[in-house]
Motif scaffolding. Structure first.
Motif, PDB file in Angstrom:
ATOM      1  N   LEU A  71      24.405 -18.557   5.380  1.00 31.17           N
ATOM      2  CA  LEU A  71      23.438 -17.346   5.450  1.00 31.17           C
ATOM      3  C   LEU A  71      24.616 -16.341   5.559  1.00 31.17           C
ATOM      4  O   LEU A  71      25.243 -16.112   6.470  1.00 31.17           O
ATOM      5  CB  LEU A  71      22.930 -17.440   7.057  1.00 31.17           C
ATOM      6  CG  LEU A  71      21.955 -16.486   7.426  1.00 31.17           C
ATOM      7  CD1 LEU A  71      21.010 -16.116   6.299  1.00 31.17           C
ATOM      8  CD2 LEU A  71      21.508 -17.012   8.724  1.00 31.17           C
ATOM      9  N   VAL A  72      24.310 -15.351   4.760  1.00 35.61           N
ATOM     10  CA  VAL A  72      25.346 -14.200   4.318  1.00 35.61           C
ATOM     11  C   VAL A  72      24.769 -12.971   4.827  1.00 35.61           C
ATOM     12  O   VAL A  72      23.501 -12.730   4.671  1.00 35.61           O
ATOM     13  CB  VAL A  72      25.527 -14.154   2.831  1.00 35.61           C
ATOM     14  CG1 VAL A  72      26.234 -12.865   2.562  1.00 35.61           C
ATOM     15  CG2 VAL A  72      26.478 -15.350   2.545  1.00 35.61           C
ATOM     16  N   LEU A  73      25.312 -12.213   5.802  1.00 37.92           N
ATOM     17  CA  LEU A  73      24.900 -10.991   6.110  1.00 37.92           C
ATOM     18  C   LEU A  73      25.575  -9.896   5.409  1.00 37.92           C
ATOM     19  O   LEU A  73      26.800  -9.697   5.513  1.00 37.92           O
ATOM     20  CB  LEU A  73      25.096 -10.933   7.578  1.00 37.92           C
ATOM     21  CG  LEU A  73      24.661 -12.049   8.602  1.00 37.92           C
ATOM     22  CD1 LEU A  73      24.772 -11.645  10.192  1.00 37.92           C
ATOM     23  CD2 LEU A  73      22.988 -12.167   8.245  1.00 37.92           C
ATOM     24  N   VAL A  74      24.675  -8.945   4.737  1.00 38.65           N
ATOM     25  CA  VAL A  74      25.284  -7.989   4.480  1.00 38.65           C
ATOM     26  C   VAL A  74      24.761  -6.404   4.808  1.00 38.65           C
ATOM     27  O   VAL A  74      23.730  -6.638   5.496  1.00 38.65           O
ATOM     28  CB  VAL A  74      24.885  -7.676   2.763  1.00 38.65           C
ATOM     29  CG1 VAL A  74      25.298  -9.093   2.114  1.00 38.65           C
ATOM     30  CG2 VAL A  74      23.528  -7.376   2.544  1.00 38.65           C
ATOM     31  N   GLY A  75      25.494  -5.434   4.496  1.00 41.32           N
ATOM     32  CA  GLY A  75      25.012  -4.105   4.992  1.00 41.32           C
ATOM     33  C   GLY A  75      26.378  -3.002   5.467  1.00 41.32           C
ATOM     34  O   GLY A  75      27.476  -3.614   5.248  1.00 41.32           O
ATOM     35  N   PHE A  76      26.180  -2.017   5.620  1.00 38.09           N
ATOM     36  CA  PHE A  76      27.074  -1.085   5.735  1.00 38.09           C
ATOM     37  C   PHE A  76      27.827  -0.901   7.100  1.00 38.09           C
ATOM     38  O   PHE A  76      27.476  -1.810   8.183  1.00 38.09           O
ATOM     39  CB  PHE A  76      26.110   0.540   5.828  1.00 38.09           C
ATOM     40  CG  PHE A  76      27.428   1.727   5.310  1.00 38.09           C
ATOM     41  CD1 PHE A  76      27.522   1.869   3.992  1.00 38.09           C
ATOM     42  CD2 PHE A  76      27.673   2.565   6.549  1.00 38.09           C
ATOM     43  CE1 PHE A  76      28.420   2.771   3.762  1.00 38.09           C
ATOM     44  CE2 PHE A  76      28.616   3.633   5.939  1.00 38.09           C
ATOM     45  CZ  PHE A  76      28.771   3.690   4.581  1.00 38.09           C
ATOM     46  N   GLY A 118      31.446  -4.259   4.500  1.00 32.93           N
ATOM     47  CA  GLY A 118      30.424  -3.485   3.956  1.00 32.93           C
ATOM     48  C   GLY A 118      30.577  -3.092   2.423  1.00 32.93           C
ATOM     49  O   GLY A 118      29.615  -2.868   1.826  1.00 32.93           O
ATOM     50  N   GLY A 119      31.585  -3.354   1.830  1.00 35.17           N
ATOM     51  CA  GLY A 119      31.941  -3.228   0.323  1.00 35.17           C
ATOM     52  C   GLY A 119      31.717  -4.570  -0.421  1.00 35.17           C
ATOM     53  O   GLY A 119      31.525  -4.441  -1.773  1.00 35.17           O
ATOM     54  N   VAL A 161      20.879 -11.657   3.869  1.00 34.96           N
ATOM     55  CA  VAL A 161      20.104 -10.680   4.899  1.00 34.96           C
ATOM     56  C   VAL A 161      20.750  -9.266   4.765  1.00 34.96           C
ATOM     57  O   VAL A 161      21.856  -9.413   5.149  1.00 34.96           O
ATOM     58  CB  VAL A 161      19.988 -11.357   6.211  1.00 34.96           C
ATOM     59  CG1 VAL A 161      19.280 -10.332   7.180  1.00 34.96           C
ATOM     60  CG2 VAL A 161      19.536 -12.628   6.387  1.00 34.96           C
ATOM     61  N   TYR A 162      20.146  -8.550   4.537  1.00 34.11           N
ATOM     62  CA  TYR A 162      20.673  -6.932   4.720  1.00 34.11           C
ATOM     63  C   TYR A 162      20.237  -6.491   5.936  1.00 34.11           C
ATOM     64  O   TYR A 162      18.926  -6.340   6.408  1.00 34.11           O
ATOM     65  CB  TYR A 162      20.076  -6.092   3.618  1.00 34.11           C
ATOM     66  CG  TYR A 162      20.194  -4.526   3.578  1.00 34.11           C
ATOM     67  CD1 TYR A 162      21.337  -3.980   4.493  1.00 34.11           C
ATOM     68  CD2 TYR A 162      19.480  -3.834   3.003  1.00 34.11           C
ATOM     69  CE1 TYR A 162      21.311  -2.659   4.462  1.00 34.11           C
ATOM     70  CE2 TYR A 162      19.620  -2.261   3.152  1.00 34.11           C
ATOM     71  CZ  TYR A 162      20.592  -2.006   3.814  1.00 34.11           C
ATOM     72  OH  TYR A 162      20.975  -0.418   4.085  1.00 34.11           O
ATOM     73  N   LEU A 163      21.194  -6.208   6.709  1.00 34.55           N
ATOM     74  CA  LEU A 163      20.722  -5.450   8.272  1.00 34.55           C
ATOM     75  C   LEU A 163      20.619  -4.142   7.982  1.00 34.55           C
ATOM     76  O   LEU A 163      21.691  -3.274   7.804  1.00 34.55           O
ATOM     77  CB  LEU A 163      22.096  -5.784   9.211  1.00 34.55           C
ATOM     78  CG  LEU A 163      22.312  -7.409   9.498  1.00 34.55           C
ATOM     79  CD1 LEU A 163      23.235  -7.423  10.523  1.00 34.55           C
ATOM     80  CD2 LEU A 163      20.817  -7.913  10.089  1.00 34.55           C
ATOM     81  N   GLU A 164      19.457  -3.402   7.777  1.00 37.65           N
ATOM     82  CA  GLU A 164      19.318  -2.193   7.443  1.00 37.65           C
ATOM     83  C   GLU A 164      19.456  -1.146   8.788  1.00 37.65           C
ATOM     84  O   GLU A 164      18.543  -1.463   9.492  1.00 37.65           O
ATOM     85  CB  GLU A 164      17.820  -1.977   6.684  1.00 37.65           C
ATOM     86  CG  GLU A 164      17.838  -0.675   6.170  1.00 37.65           C
ATOM     87  CD  GLU A 164      16.354  -0.655   5.521  1.00 37.65           C
ATOM     88  OE1 GLU A 164      16.316   0.119   4.533  1.00 37.65           O
ATOM     89  OE2 GLU A 164      15.173  -1.178   6.014  1.00 37.65           O
ATOM     90  N   ASP A 207      21.271   0.171  -3.485  1.00 41.25           N
ATOM     91  CA  ASP A 207      20.549  -0.728  -4.458  1.00 41.25           C
ATOM     92  C   ASP A 207      21.322  -2.243  -4.535  1.00 41.25           C
ATOM     93  O   ASP A 207      20.863  -3.301  -4.597  1.00 41.25           O
ATOM     94  CB  ASP A 207      20.901  -0.150  -5.730  1.00 41.25           C
ATOM     95  CG  ASP A 207      20.005   0.867  -6.083  1.00 41.25           C
ATOM     96  OD1 ASP A 207      19.049   1.278  -5.365  1.00 41.25           O
ATOM     97  OD2 ASP A 207      20.056   1.683  -7.074  1.00 41.25           O
ATOM     98  N   PHE A 208      22.667  -2.250  -3.824  1.00 41.44           N
ATOM     99  CA  PHE A 208      23.490  -3.510  -3.775  1.00 41.44           C
ATOM    100  C   PHE A 208      23.003  -4.312  -2.450  1.00 41.44           C
ATOM    101  O   PHE A 208      22.615  -5.419  -2.665  1.00 41.44           O
ATOM    102  CB  PHE A 208      24.929  -3.344  -3.805  1.00 41.44           C
ATOM    103  CG  PHE A 208      25.504  -2.633  -5.121  1.00 41.44           C
ATOM    104  CD1 PHE A 208      25.632  -3.371  -6.057  1.00 41.44           C
ATOM    105  CD2 PHE A 208      25.728  -1.414  -5.198  1.00 41.44           C
ATOM    106  CE1 PHE A 208      26.340  -2.783  -7.232  1.00 41.44           C
ATOM    107  CE2 PHE A 208      25.919  -0.699  -6.349  1.00 41.44           C
ATOM    108  CZ  PHE A 208      26.475  -1.265  -7.413  1.00 41.44           C
ATOM    109  N   TYR A 209      22.663  -3.608  -1.525  1.00 42.29           N
ATOM    110  CA  TYR A 209      22.378  -3.991  -0.416  1.00 42.29           C
ATOM    111  C   TYR A 209      21.131  -4.710  -0.365  1.00 42.29           C
ATOM    112  O   TYR A 209      20.632  -6.128   0.063  1.00 42.29           O
ATOM    113  CB  TYR A 209      22.185  -3.335   0.950  1.00 42.29           C
ATOM    114  CG  TYR A 209      23.544  -2.744   1.090  1.00 42.29           C
ATOM    115  CD1 TYR A 209      24.851  -3.579   1.110  1.00 42.29           C
ATOM    116  CD2 TYR A 209      23.713  -1.622   2.084  1.00 42.29           C
ATOM    117  CE1 TYR A 209      26.076  -2.956   1.449  1.00 42.29           C
ATOM    118  CE2 TYR A 209      24.884  -1.022   2.195  1.00 42.29           C
ATOM    119  CZ  TYR A 209      26.056  -1.802   2.028  1.00 42.29           C
ATOM    120  OH  TYR A 209      27.424  -1.249   2.571  1.00 42.29           O
TER     121      TYR A 209
END
Ligand code: S3P
Length: 179
Positions: free
Chosen positions: A11-16, A89-90, A109-112, A146-148
């Motif tokens: 489970l991969v978490l992405v975001g800034f 983040g990158g 999952v994108y944590l926005e 767009d990537f997130y």
């Protein structure tokens, strides 16, 4: 014995920067009874120096190469061991990284979090080389959306606690709320 989970590993978490990938990721891993892995920690352990030093001494392209290598290792390990993986983040701004994440069968999952909130959270933090002045941060933030958004799900988490964010993620992935 952890309960069986309908969620794909990793489970991969992405975001800034500052969106809570590590904090929320630890809570998710705890709840699921899964291993937690933080890509930034793996990079620092492998390089033997802080990320800021890698950027300062070798530059961003060298950092991105190490990041990619560690990502591939982390995805490989997660195949045999259910894992929540917090990315940097990158990480997913490199399209071949997204390709490999998808090929691994990961849920993502994108944590926005709104930019203004991220600015507040990261103000005064000096260990993030790409967190510079307001203008460059907002340009980076805009460029990365767009990537997130290529993540399987997007969870708005600006005004929530980490536990609420984790609960929302579990519900959205069909695994019930935090207990
Ligand atoms: C980066 C984010 C950092 C770290 C590095 C580069 C980025 O991770 O990987 O400083 O490009 O946004 P966090 O998002 O965990 O701060």
């Amino acid at each position: 014995m952890p309960p069986r989970s309908p969620i794909a590993s990793p489970l991969v978490l992405v975001g800034f920067m500052g969106c809570g990938k590590t904090t929320v990721g630890r809570l998710l891993a705890q709840h699921l009874g899964w291993h937690f892995s933080d890509l930034d920690d793996r990079i620092e352990a492998t390089a033997g120096v802080p990320i800021a030093a890698i950027f300062a001494e070798r530059g961003e392209p060298a950092f991105r190469e190490i990041e990619r290598r560690e990502l591939l290792r982390a995805l490989g390990s997660a195949a045999g061991r259910p894992t929540v993986l917090a990315l940097g983040g990158g990480t997913v701004v490199q399209p071949h990284n997204w390709d490999d994440i998808r090929a691994s069968g990961a849920a993502s999952v994108y944590l926005e979090v709104p930019l203004e909130e991220l600015m507040e959270r990261c103000a005064g933090i000096s260990n993030r080389p790409l967190f510079r002045d307001a203008a460059s941060i907002s340009a980076l933030f805009a460029h990365r959306q767009d990537f997130y958004r290529q993540a399987s799900i997007t969870i708005p988490t600006g005004a929530t606690t980490p536990a609420e964010a984790a609960s929302r993620i579990l519900q959205a992935l069909g695994a019930g709320a935090l207990r």
